[in-house]
Design an enzyme around this catalytic site. Structure first.
Site, PDB file in Angstrom:
ATOM      1  N   LYS A 116       0.888  -1.282  -0.122  1.00 42.41           N
ATOM      2  CA  LYS A 116       0.034   0.086   0.038  1.00 42.41           C
ATOM      3  C   LYS A 116       0.874   1.301   0.238  1.00 42.41           C
ATOM      4  CE  LYS A 116      -3.210  -2.929   0.102  1.00 42.41           C
ATOM      5  NZ  LYS A 116      -4.188  -3.521   1.085  1.00 42.41           N
TER       6      LYS A 116
HETATM    7  C1  LIG Z   1      -5.186  -4.402   1.788  1.00 45.90           C
HETATM    8  C2  LIG Z   1      -6.670  -4.224   1.560  1.00 45.90           C
HETATM    9  C3  LIG Z   1      -7.408  -4.520   2.719  1.00 45.90           C
HETATM   10  C4  LIG Z   1      -7.035  -5.399   3.959  1.00 45.90           C
HETATM   11  O1  LIG Z   1      -5.931  -4.752   4.401  1.00 45.90           O
HETATM   12  P1  LIG Z   1      -4.885  -5.654   5.359  1.00 45.90           P
HETATM   13  O2  LIG Z   1      -3.963  -4.513   6.020  1.00 45.90           O
HETATM   14  O3  LIG Z   1      -4.159  -6.515   4.552  1.00 45.90           O
HETATM   15  O4  LIG Z   1      -5.579  -6.511   6.364  1.00 45.90           O
HETATM   16  C5  LIG Z   1      -8.809  -4.261   2.644  1.00 45.90           C
HETATM   17  N1  LIG Z   1      -9.288  -3.931   1.698  1.00 45.90           N
HETATM   18  C6  LIG Z   1      -8.777  -3.586   0.419  1.00 45.90           C
HETATM   19  C7  LIG Z   1      -9.387  -3.055  -0.737  1.00 45.90           C
HETATM   20  C8  LIG Z   1      -7.185  -3.828   0.434  1.00 45.90           C
HETATM   21  O5  LIG Z   1      -6.397  -3.606  -0.650  1.00 45.90           O
END
Ligand SMILES: *Cc1c(COP(=O)(O)O)cnc(C)c1O
Length: 388
Positions: A182
């Site tokens: 991210k």
């Molecule tokens: C990465 C992601 C999540 C979950 O996040 P984590 O930190 O991996 O638990 C939820 N929704 C979307 C759209 C994501 O890309």
């Protein structure tokens, strides 16, 4: 030839120093770095409250809990998301209902949300897919009409703007993720943002067993002056973030604008180079939005399951990591077993033709050229085969 992944974190010496400082300090968790990160994050996004939490999935779970989702409540979201979005509804006994995507932005289509509303609908989770803000005015108008809570899944959208406001300020609550792919990372980590004080109080307790130590919240009388006293008021979880992670988050956040600027530059260059190639379809943005491009998605008009396999192999041979975001959630075997009627034809078409190409701030211009060359070569050789 080095391998170009589809995504990658950026960690520098400042980040490492921030983490080492915490390791030498008194608090590895429940210390001062949490509030520091929360305050910096609230200021960056432009919200009153931010609650740091163990990961993005926990952030969604917490937001759904604060929204009051319970057994039998329906929550409308997009099938074009990571399973965690819909799972967070199921954790609470709620029912995820899928509304199809808009074929140009790939975000949830407000018109299909409207069609999927029933008397059991309680909330909408709007996923800003790839870092493109959803059509929030339309979504909020629907929510107001039907008294629904709007949760943004802003895991892709740190720094993205909609009509001059950042993602995270556009609904009643928003969930962010700090997984290494991210925009900024804490290893694992997440954040919930809100302007609503009641949601904020619930979110803070939810991440720590439903327990409070604030005298003004105590349900049992007579303990206002008891320093030793605390109360569990509902069933929460241990979803706390550590100070080690929070310090990394604060350090990463200082670079967020630089990361996003680089992502926007690379996305613009992809667009300039690819937009006139016959057979390639690029994402469109809503007017008044400035996406922060977590992902760059291409569609090839002649791909199907077999050709998609061939395309992935073609890119792998050239050392380029392509990926796919996402298999429509209702297609997972677990969701199929829930046996709900939620086929979304535009998401299906997207699945056949789309893939994610490399995009991350540390990506070098020469690496991007390699990706562009490979895509151009594929399109030149394979599209003609297909259309003759
Ligand atoms: C990465 C992601 C999540 C979950 O996040 P984590 O930190 O991996 O638990 C939820 N929704 C979307 C759209 C994501 O890309």
């Amino acid at each position: 030839m080095d391998f170009i992944p589809y995504a990658k974190q950026w960690i520098d010496e400042d980040d490492i120093a921030a983490v080492v400082d915490v390791l030498r300090s008194d608090f590895l968790t429940t210390g001062p770095k949490i509030e520091e990160f929360e305050n910096a994050f609230a200021q960056y996004t432009g919200v009153r409250y931010a609650v740091a939490i163990a990961n993005g999935t926990a952030a969604l779970h917490a937001a759904c809990f604060a929204a009051g989702i319970g057994p039998g409540d329906e929550v409308i979201t997009t099938p074009l998301t990571f399973a965690a979005t819909a799972n967070s509804v199921l954790y609470l006994g709620g029912i995820p209902v899928f509304a199809d995507i808009d074929p140009e932005t790939y975000n949830i289509d407000p018109k299909d949300i409207e069609r999927k509303i029933t008397t059991a609908t309680k909330a909408i989770i709007a996923v800003h897919y790839a870092g493109q803000p959803c059509d929030m005015d339309a979504i909020k108008a629907i929510a107001a009409k039907h008294h629904l809570t709007v949760i943004e899944d802003a895991a892709h959208a740190l720094g993205a703007e909609y009509k001059g406001r950042k993602a995270g300020t556009l609904g009643d609550m928003a969930a962010f993720s700090f997984h290494p792919v991210k925009h900024i990372t804490t290893g694992e980590g997440g954040m919930v943002t809100t302007d609503n004080k009641e949601f904020y109080e619930v979110l803070k307790k939810f991440r720590s067993h439903g327990i409070t130590r604030s005298a003004d919240e105590f349900l049992h009388p007579g303990h206002a002056d008891d320093a030793w006293y605390y109360e569990q008021q509902f069933l929460g979880y241990n979803y706390r973030m550590t100070d080690i992670q929070a310090a990394l988050g604060t350090s990463q956040l200082k670079k967020a604008d630089m990361f996003i600027e680089r992502r926007r530059y690379l996305a613009r260059h992809y667009r300039e180079e690819l937009q006139s190639i016959p057979g390639l379809i690029l994402p469109e943005s809503l007017p008044g939005t400035d996406p922060s491009w977590h992902l760059f998605i291409l569609q090839v008009d002649f791909l199907d399951d077999n050709r998609k396999k061939e395309f992935f192999a073609f890119m792998q041979e050239r050392g380029i990591g392509v990926n796919f975001h996402y298999i429509p959630v209702y297609r997972h075997p677990f969701y199929e077993k829930l046996n709900r009627d939620c086929f979304c034809p535009l998401s299906e078409m997207f699945m056949a033709r789309a893939f994610t190409i490399p995009l991350y701030p540390a990506m070098q211009d020469a690496q991007q050229e390699r990706v562009l060359q490979a895509i151009k070569e594929y399109m030149q050789t394979k599209r003609e085969d297909y259309y003759v």
